[in-house]
Design an enzyme around this catalytic site. Structure first.
Site, PDB file in Angstrom:
ATOM      1  N   ARG A   1       0.856  -1.187   0.000  1.00  0.00           N
ATOM      2  CA  ARG A   1       0.000   0.000   0.000  1.00  0.00           C
ATOM      3  C   ARG A   1       0.892   1.237   0.000  1.00  0.00           C
ATOM      4  O   ARG A   1       1.916   1.273   0.687  1.00  0.00           O
ATOM      5  CB  ARG A   1      -0.905  -0.001   1.235  1.00  0.00           C
ATOM      6  CG  ARG A   1      -1.879   1.173   1.244  1.00  0.00           C
ATOM      7  CD  ARG A   1      -2.741   1.194   2.496  1.00  0.00           C
ATOM      8  NE  ARG A   1      -3.654   2.344   2.472  1.00  0.00           N
ATOM      9  CZ  ARG A   1      -4.446   2.693   3.475  1.00  0.00           C
ATOM     10  NH1 ARG A   1      -4.449   1.970   4.590  1.00  0.00           N
ATOM     11  NH2 ARG A   1      -5.227   3.744   3.380  1.00  0.00           N
ATOM     12  N   HIS A   2       0.498   2.228  -0.781  1.00  0.00           N
ATOM     13  CA  HIS A   2       1.323   3.441  -0.881  1.00  0.00           C
ATOM     14  C   HIS A   2       1.586   4.062   0.487  1.00  0.00           C
ATOM     15  O   HIS A   2       0.816   3.890   1.440  1.00  0.00           O
ATOM     16  CB  HIS A   2       0.655   4.465  -1.803  1.00  0.00           C
ATOM     17  CG  HIS A   2      -0.636   5.016  -1.263  1.00  0.00           C
ATOM     18  ND1 HIS A   2      -0.700   5.996  -0.295  1.00  0.00           N
ATOM     19  CD2 HIS A   2      -1.919   4.729  -1.570  1.00  0.00           C
ATOM     20  CE1 HIS A   2      -1.954   6.279  -0.023  1.00  0.00           C
ATOM     21  NE2 HIS A   2      -2.724   5.518  -0.784  1.00  0.00           N
TER      22      HIS A   2
ATOM     23  N   SER B   1      -0.030   9.777   2.410  1.00  0.00           N
ATOM     24  CA  SER B   1      -0.168  10.874   1.450  1.00  0.00           C
ATOM     25  C   SER B   1      -0.413  12.190   2.187  1.00  0.00           C
ATOM     26  O   SER B   1      -0.690  12.209   3.396  1.00  0.00           O
ATOM     27  CB  SER B   1      -1.321  10.607   0.483  1.00  0.00           C
ATOM     28  OG  SER B   1      -2.571  10.775   1.142  1.00  0.00           O
TER      29      SER B   1
ATOM     30  N   TRP C   1      -2.990  14.000   1.948  1.00  0.00           N
ATOM     31  CA  TRP C   1      -4.365  14.025   2.449  1.00  0.00           C
ATOM     32  C   TRP C   1      -4.574  13.018   3.568  1.00  0.00           C
ATOM     33  O   TRP C   1      -5.507  13.166   4.358  1.00  0.00           O
ATOM     34  CB  TRP C   1      -5.351  13.791   1.302  1.00  0.00           C
ATOM     35  CG  TRP C   1      -5.592  15.035   0.484  1.00  0.00           C
ATOM     36  CD1 TRP C   1      -4.832  16.176   0.469  1.00  0.00           C
ATOM     37  CD2 TRP C   1      -6.671  15.266  -0.423  1.00  0.00           C
ATOM     38  NE1 TRP C   1      -5.356  17.097  -0.393  1.00  0.00           N
ATOM     39  CE2 TRP C   1      -6.490  16.565  -0.968  1.00  0.00           C
ATOM     40  CE3 TRP C   1      -7.751  14.517  -0.845  1.00  0.00           C
ATOM     41  CZ2 TRP C   1      -7.362  17.116  -1.902  1.00  0.00           C
ATOM     42  CZ3 TRP C   1      -8.638  15.056  -1.781  1.00  0.00           C
ATOM     43  CH2 TRP C   1      -8.446  16.347  -2.301  1.00  0.00           C
TER      44      TRP C   1
ATOM     45  N   GLY D   1      -9.654   9.071  -2.327  1.00  0.00           N
ATOM     46  CA  GLY D   1     -10.207   8.429  -3.516  1.00  0.00           C
ATOM     47  C   GLY D   1      -9.310   8.572  -4.726  1.00  0.00           C
ATOM     48  O   GLY D   1      -8.134   8.271  -4.679  1.00  0.00           O
TER      49      GLY D   1
ATOM     50  N   ARG E   1       0.684   8.830  -5.889  1.00  0.00           N
ATOM     51  CA  ARG E   1       1.145   8.357  -4.578  1.00  0.00           C
ATOM     52  C   ARG E   1       1.521   6.876  -4.638  1.00  0.00           C
ATOM     53  O   ARG E   1       2.460   6.439  -3.957  1.00  0.00           O
ATOM     54  CB  ARG E   1       0.080   8.612  -3.515  1.00  0.00           C
ATOM     55  CG  ARG E   1      -1.300   7.995  -3.758  1.00  0.00           C
ATOM     56  CD  ARG E   1      -2.297   8.577  -2.755  1.00  0.00           C
ATOM     57  NE  ARG E   1      -3.622   7.980  -2.802  1.00  0.00           N
ATOM     58  CZ  ARG E   1      -4.612   8.372  -3.597  1.00  0.00           C
ATOM     59  NH1 ARG E   1      -4.382   9.348  -4.468  1.00  0.00           N
ATOM     60  NH2 ARG E   1      -5.799   7.805  -3.546  1.00  0.00           N
TER      61      ARG E   1
ATOM     62  N   GLU F   1      -7.494   3.633  -6.132  1.00  0.00           N
ATOM     63  CA  GLU F   1      -8.246   3.568  -4.884  1.00  0.00           C
ATOM     64  C   GLU F   1      -9.741   3.555  -5.184  1.00  0.00           C
ATOM     65  O   GLU F   1     -10.187   3.897  -6.283  1.00  0.00           O
ATOM     66  CB  GLU F   1      -7.879   4.789  -4.025  1.00  0.00           C
ATOM     67  CG  GLU F   1      -8.628   4.932  -2.712  1.00  0.00           C
ATOM     68  CD  GLU F   1      -8.457   3.746  -1.787  1.00  0.00           C
ATOM     69  OE1 GLU F   1      -9.081   2.689  -2.072  1.00  0.00           O
ATOM     70  OE2 GLU F   1      -7.726   3.844  -0.787  1.00  0.00           O
TER      71      GLU F   1
ATOM     72  N   HIS G   1     -13.345   4.969  -5.364  1.00  0.00           N
ATOM     73  CA  HIS G   1     -13.785   6.348  -5.557  1.00  0.00           C
ATOM     74  C   HIS G   1     -14.804   6.703  -4.473  1.00  0.00           C
ATOM     75  O   HIS G   1     -15.831   6.031  -4.336  1.00  0.00           O
ATOM     76  CB  HIS G   1     -14.404   6.533  -6.944  1.00  0.00           C
ATOM     77  CG  HIS G   1     -14.483   7.976  -7.360  1.00  0.00           C
ATOM     78  ND1 HIS G   1     -15.294   8.882  -6.718  1.00  0.00           N
ATOM     79  CD2 HIS G   1     -13.828   8.681  -8.311  1.00  0.00           C
ATOM     80  CE1 HIS G   1     -15.153  10.074  -7.263  1.00  0.00           C
ATOM     81  NE2 HIS G   1     -14.260   9.976  -8.251  1.00  0.00           N
ATOM     82  N   TYR G   2     -14.520   7.769  -3.722  1.00  0.00           N
ATOM     83  CA  TYR G   2     -15.359   8.130  -2.589  1.00  0.00           C
ATOM     84  C   TYR G   2     -16.487   9.097  -2.938  1.00  0.00           C
ATOM     85  O   TYR G   2     -17.159   9.616  -2.043  1.00  0.00           O
ATOM     86  CB  TYR G   2     -14.503   8.705  -1.455  1.00  0.00           C
ATOM     87  CG  TYR G   2     -13.844   7.633  -0.621  1.00  0.00           C
ATOM     88  CD1 TYR G   2     -14.593   6.846   0.242  1.00  0.00           C
ATOM     89  CD2 TYR G   2     -12.479   7.394  -0.710  1.00  0.00           C
ATOM     90  CE1 TYR G   2     -14.001   5.850   1.003  1.00  0.00           C
ATOM     91  CE2 TYR G   2     -11.879   6.396   0.041  1.00  0.00           C
ATOM     92  CZ  TYR G   2     -12.635   5.633   0.898  1.00  0.00           C
ATOM     93  OH  TYR G   2     -12.051   4.650   1.650  1.00  0.00           O
TER      94      TYR G   2
ATOM     95  N   LYS H   1     -12.319  13.487   7.173  1.00  0.00           N
ATOM     96  CA  LYS H   1     -12.975  12.284   7.686  1.00  0.00           C
ATOM     97  C   LYS H   1     -13.553  12.494   9.092  1.00  0.00           C
ATOM     98  O   LYS H   1     -14.692  12.092   9.378  1.00  0.00           O
ATOM     99  CB  LYS H   1     -11.985  11.116   7.707  1.00  0.00           C
ATOM    100  CG  LYS H   1     -11.499  10.694   6.334  1.00  0.00           C
ATOM    101  CD  LYS H   1     -10.476   9.583   6.439  1.00  0.00           C
ATOM    102  CE  LYS H   1      -9.937   9.207   5.065  1.00  0.00           C
ATOM    103  NZ  LYS H   1      -8.888   8.160   5.136  1.00  0.00           N
TER     104      LYS H   1
ATOM    105  N   HIS I   1      -3.478   0.679  -3.456  1.00  0.00           N
ATOM    106  CA  HIS I   1      -4.180   1.466  -2.440  1.00  0.00           C
ATOM    107  C   HIS I   1      -4.920   0.544  -1.478  1.00  0.00           C
ATOM    108  O   HIS I   1      -5.121  -0.638  -1.767  1.00  0.00           O
ATOM    109  CB  HIS I   1      -5.158   2.412  -3.130  1.00  0.00           C
ATOM    110  CG  HIS I   1      -4.508   3.274  -4.167  1.00  0.00           C
ATOM    111  ND1 HIS I   1      -4.103   4.563  -3.939  1.00  0.00           N
ATOM    112  CD2 HIS I   1      -4.167   2.992  -5.462  1.00  0.00           C
ATOM    113  CE1 HIS I   1      -3.554   5.060  -5.043  1.00  0.00           C
ATOM    114  NE2 HIS I   1      -3.581   4.122  -5.976  1.00  0.00           N
TER     115      HIS I   1
END
Length: 553
Positions: A313-314, A317, A319, A327, A365, A392, A394-395, A403, A487
């Site tokens: 997993r990256h 990040s 964010w 996302g 990322r 990842e 998509h949110y 969050k 991701h």
């Protein structure tokens, strides 16, 4: 990807089938300086990397014809006028040098002039890692006599197609009125090219591409253009590669089954019996070649009968630091994330991993994590394949929101449902929302209907698993050492499948950032065990941090 990319033409430039004056550009500065110099010397062909069916391949001449006598003697000025023809439909356009450069770099702008091309330009967008590149090659005027497409199964030539452009055209792309003539692999009139290609150059192609340890593709084609002047004796003719095709290759004799606007109900039964027999012959040869590849595959120094695949997993990040739903937003690693990627590389090096192929998403990322870990672990010479299918989850409408603040407003349980429920997606965004991937040029070659406005984990699984089955798993089964750098949710999708997790179990799976996760599978791809290349206590802390990201503070 290495073979099908247009800059493969640069890598084979010094073979008999190459043109030595073939250049590749990956930045706007390289392109502007290099193209102005080559264009001033002779007619050129510019080839973008991402297009298909000739889109973004331009045959270009100086309208004034004022070429210099020797290369480098001068460079074109911005206001010199170019006569251009695009290979996808043989339409002509006229632009200044400056307008062409602007279109290729930035697309349609106030500085690019008016274009009738169906394409959008921006050929360098995303840089080399995302496939942004232009290849600049000398124009071979005898292309109007037609190209020769050599259809190959592995190292076996199975057929030759002469593709002649329509009168007045330069490209023989299908649908432009071009004439296709089919020949067998032993056609006498092409004996000189066939002998030189199969016996002199074929064994050198994969090493030239940096793929010396890889087998020749099972089904691939090479398009040849005659580069010698008219009157050259046949035995002295030089044919050069215009393009390798190995990731999107059809069988021309089965085109009768291709559904188009005028043949919407075309099907298998529309293929002539003799063409079906030929396609069946191709399939039999493919099977034989595939078995031969598998029989020659060595499992390496690992446990006999055990496949290993590394998931990464990256790293953290920017964010992640701000606790924002990311996302498909293309944010970079934080400083801590960059260090995580370096540490992942050290862990991989310590464990002795040498990768044959690596898969990652198209988001920076994950790409930066992959390359950083690879360089730190001394893994340099292997293909790195980027796919949007490994992006990842998509949110949707949550993308870009904090969050914790979202959890405080809607409650931890609701946010957990949006984040981790198996089949309930967050609020979706529509095509008009700038966050929708259809508005991102990075996905302009992905069908709009395939791009999500929001995804549940179930939808993410549906997106990711076809890429696992069709692309990644065959590499694992062939005994290759594979790493997938992606991701949290795209990796969770694969892990769910491999371990046979229930929907409830996968919701509690927290994959920490920047820690290599090794899966061991038997020869039938059944799960045996998994482990992280890090102390279990440290892994547990990182897992807890991931689990707590979506909770109100």
């Amino acid at each position: 990807e290495f073979m099908g990319a247009k800059d493969a033409l640069c890598k084979v430039a010094n073979l008999n089938i190459g043109l030595e004056d073939t250049l590749a550009y990956y930045t706007a500065e390289e392109f502007a300086a290099g193209f102005k110099k080559t264009m001033a010397f002779q007619p050129r062909v510019l080839k973008q990397n991402r297009g298909s069916s000739g889109e973004g391949i331009w045959i270009i001449k100086l309208k004034a014809g004022n070429y210099c006598k020797s290369y480098g003697e001068r460079s074109c000025t911005d206001d010199e006028v170019l006569d251009m023809m695009e290979a996808n439909d043989n339409h002509a356009e006229e632009h200044t040098v400056a307008e062409l450069i602007e279109f290729c770099v930035n697309g349609r702008t106030s500085k690019s002039g008016t274009w009738t091309s169906k394409g959008v330009g921006k050929y360098l967008e995303g840089g080399k890692a995302a496939g942004g590149q232009l290849v600049d090659q000398r124009f071979c005027p005898r292309i109007v006599e037609g190209e020769l497409r050599y259809n190959c199964v592995g190292d076996a030539l199975v057929g030759i197609i002469h593709k002649k452009p329509a009168e007045g055209g330069i490209s023989a792309v299908g649908g432009t009125g071009s004439i296709y003539t089919f020949y067998g692999p032993d056609e006498v009139k092409f004996k000189n090219l066939t002998t030189n290609f199969l016996e002199r150059d074929l064994s050198k192609v994969m090493p030239a591409l940096g793929l010396a340890d890889e087998p020749i593709p099972l089904w691939w084609t090479t398009d040849f253009i005659l580069a010698s002047p008219v009157g050259t004796p046949v035995e002295q003719e030089k044919w050069i590669v215009g393009e390798f095709n190995c990731s999107c290759v059809g069988i021309s004799k089965c085109l009768a089954a291709y559904c188009k606007d005028d043949t919407p109900n075309a099907c298998y039964n529309d293929i002539a019996a003799e063409d079906l027999a030929e396609a069946d012959r191709y399939g039999s040869i493919m099977g034989e070649k595939a078995l031969d590849i598998l029989n020659k595959t060595k499992m390496g120094s690992g446990t006999p009968g055990v496949f290993k695949v590394v998931f990464l997993r990256h790293g953290e990040s920017d964010w992640n630091v701000k606790n924002i739903f990311t996302g498909w937003a293309d944010v970079d690693l934080s400083e801590a994330g960059k260090e995580e990627a370096l540490e992942a590389g050290r862990m991989l090096k310590s464990a002795g991993f040498r990768f044959n192929i690596v898969f990652t998403s198209v988001l920076r990322r994950a790409i930066r994590t992959a390359w950083t870990a690879l360089m730190e672990s001394d893994n340099f010479s292997m293909p790195v394949i980027n796919s949007w299918r490994l992006n990842e989850r998509h949110y949707g409408g949550l993308q870009g929101l904090n969050k914790a603040e979202t959890a405080a407003k809607h409650g931890d349980e609701q946010v957990k449902i949006w984040r981790r429920s198996y089949d309930i997606p967050p609020p979706a965004i529509d095509y008009s929302d700038p966050r929708h991937p259809c508005n991102d040029p990075l996905y302009r070659h992905v069908p709009k209907a395939a791009l999500p406005g929001a995804e549940s984990l179930k939808l993410t699984v549906d997106r990711v698993l076809p890429f696992w089955f069709d692309t990644i798993a065959p590499c694992v089964m062939a005994g290759k050492s594979v790493m997938v750098a992606a991701h949290g949710n795209s990796l969770r999708a694969i892990c769910k499948y491999l371990e046979g997790m229930s929907e409830a179990e996968v919701l509690e799976l927290n994959i920490p950032t920047g820690v290599p996760l090794v899966y061991e599978l038997d020869t039938n791809m059944n799960f045996l065990k998994k482990y992280y290349l890090m102390d279990p206590a440290e892994v547990a802390k990182k897992m807890a941090a991931v689990a707590n990201q979506g909770k109100a503070k």
